[in-house]
Design a protein around this motif. Structure first.
Motif, PDB file in Angstrom:
ATOM      1  N   ASP A 160       0.740  -1.038   0.349  1.00  0.00           N
ATOM      2  CA  ASP A 160       0.023   0.141   0.085  1.00  0.00           C
ATOM      3  C   ASP A 160       0.754   1.366   0.408  1.00  0.00           C
ATOM      4  OD1 ASP A 160      -1.707   1.973   0.275  1.00  0.00           O
ATOM      5  OD2 ASP A 160      -3.079   0.961   1.968  1.00  0.00           O
ATOM      6  N   GLU A 194       0.353   4.036  -0.452  1.00  0.00           N
ATOM      7  CA  GLU A 194       0.171   5.482   0.138  1.00  0.00           C
ATOM      8  C   GLU A 194      -0.195   5.447   1.688  1.00  0.00           C
ATOM      9  OE1 GLU A 194      -4.719   5.995  -1.089  1.00  0.00           O
ATOM     10  OE2 GLU A 194      -3.937   6.902  -3.073  1.00  0.00           O
ATOM     11  N   LEU A 195      -0.187   3.997   1.739  1.00  0.00           N
ATOM     12  CA  LEU A 195      -0.164   3.894   3.687  1.00  0.00           C
ATOM     13  C   LEU A 195       1.634   4.684   4.197  1.00  0.00           C
ATOM     14  CD1 LEU A 195      -1.013   3.056   6.211  1.00  0.00           C
ATOM     15  CD2 LEU A 195      -0.768   0.385   6.179  1.00  0.00           C
ATOM     16  N   TYR A 196       2.452   3.584   3.028  1.00  0.00           N
ATOM     17  CA  TYR A 196       3.742   3.971   3.010  1.00  0.00           C
ATOM     18  C   TYR A 196       3.993   5.505   3.161  1.00  0.00           C
ATOM     19  CZ  TYR A 196       8.812   3.748   3.091  1.00  0.00           C
ATOM     20  OH  TYR A 196      10.365   2.825   3.111  1.00  0.00           O
ATOM     21  N   SER A 197       3.618   6.444   2.091  1.00  0.00           N
ATOM     22  CA  SER A 197       4.073   7.348   2.016  1.00  0.00           C
ATOM     23  C   SER A 197       2.891   8.209   2.705  1.00  0.00           C
ATOM     24  CB  SER A 197       3.275   8.218   0.771  1.00  0.00           C
ATOM     25  OG  SER A 197       3.389   9.432   0.696  1.00  0.00           O
ATOM     26  N   ARG A 198       2.554   8.025   4.081  1.00  0.00           N
ATOM     27  CA  ARG A 198       1.983   8.609   5.284  1.00  0.00           C
ATOM     28  C   ARG A 198       2.831   8.008   6.103  1.00  0.00           C
ATOM     29  NH1 ARG A 198      -3.705   5.763   5.913  1.00  0.00           N
ATOM     30  NH2 ARG A 198      -4.872   6.715   4.101  1.00  0.00           N
ATOM     31  N   ARG A 199       2.964   7.526   6.147  1.00  0.00           N
ATOM     32  CA  ARG A 199       4.499   7.197   7.307  1.00  0.00           C
ATOM     33  C   ARG A 199       6.273   7.858   7.174  1.00  0.00           C
ATOM     34  NH1 ARG A 199       8.726   3.834   6.942  1.00  0.00           N
ATOM     35  NH2 ARG A 199       9.952   3.143   9.227  1.00  0.00           N
ATOM     36  N   ARG A 256       5.089  11.940   8.368  1.00  0.00           N
ATOM     37  CA  ARG A 256       5.365  11.430   9.527  1.00  0.00           C
ATOM     38  C   ARG A 256       6.336  11.597  10.098  1.00  0.00           C
ATOM     39  NH1 ARG A 256       1.763   6.673  11.704  1.00  0.00           N
ATOM     40  NH2 ARG A 256       1.209   6.885   9.193  1.00  0.00           N
ATOM     41  N   ARG A 305      -7.620  12.780  -2.099  1.00  0.00           N
ATOM     42  CA  ARG A 305      -8.363  11.698  -3.074  1.00  0.00           C
ATOM     43  C   ARG A 305      -9.252  12.233  -4.115  1.00  0.00           C
ATOM     44  NH1 ARG A 305      -8.239   5.752  -1.889  1.00  0.00           N
ATOM     45  NH2 ARG A 305      -6.879   5.766  -0.216  1.00  0.00           N
ATOM     46  N   THR A 340       7.139  10.942  -1.366  1.00  0.00           N
ATOM     47  CA  THR A 340       7.068   9.242  -1.908  1.00  0.00           C
ATOM     48  C   THR A 340       6.303   9.800  -3.779  1.00  0.00           C
ATOM     49  OG1 THR A 340       6.949   8.393   0.971  1.00  0.00           O
ATOM     50  CG2 THR A 340       5.918   7.316  -2.429  1.00  0.00           C
ATOM     51  N   PRO A 379      -1.516  10.998   0.090  1.00  0.00           N
ATOM     52  CA  PRO A 379      -2.449   9.730  -0.126  1.00  0.00           C
ATOM     53  C   PRO A 379      -3.911  10.643   1.068  1.00  0.00           C
ATOM     54  CG  PRO A 379      -0.234   9.756   1.608  1.00  0.00           C
ATOM     55  CD  PRO A 379      -0.428  10.712   0.637  1.00  0.00           C
ATOM     56  N   TRP A 380      -3.351  11.918   1.293  1.00  0.00           N
ATOM     57  CA  TRP A 380      -3.952  12.678   1.662  1.00  0.00           C
ATOM     58  C   TRP A 380      -5.413  13.223   1.075  1.00  0.00           C
ATOM     59  CZ3 TRP A 380       0.406  13.164   2.662  1.00  0.00           C
ATOM     60  CH2 TRP A 380       0.812  14.708   1.371  1.00  0.00           C
TER      61      TRP A 380
END
Length: 85
Positions: A14, A16-21, A24, A85, A31, A82-83
């Motif tokens: 995922d 998008e999830l990795y990009s959020r990490r 942070r 859409r 990314t 990711p934020w």
């Protein structure tokens, strides 16, 4: 801190999830999704395959350098956000 993401090691990755990490960890990191042409042999010159790699870097130029392939293959580079859409 720039690095290429090896998605081939994952069954379901995922981005998008990795990009959020990544955001942070350091809000200046991005990314990047690099879409490029992939040539398997000399016969594929007219019809290249399309491939996607993901790179984490501070800037677009650093992402191209970290990607490590000839920049002439690149069709498009976009930032994964990711934020939105």
């Amino acid at each position: 801190m720039a690095h290429k993401i090896h998605t081939e090691d994952w069954d379901s990755f995922d981005v998008e999830l990795y990009s959020r990490r990544v955001k942070r960890t350091d809000c200046r990191l991005h990314t990047y999704r690099i879409q490029y042409n992939l040539y398997k042999s000399d016969k594929d010159i007219q019809n290249p395959l399309q491939a996607i790699d993901y790179v984490v870097a501070y800037s677009r130029s650093e992402a191209i350098h970290t990607w490590g392939k000839w920049k002439g293959l690149i069709k498009k580079i976009t930032i994964v956000e990711p934020w939105k859409r």
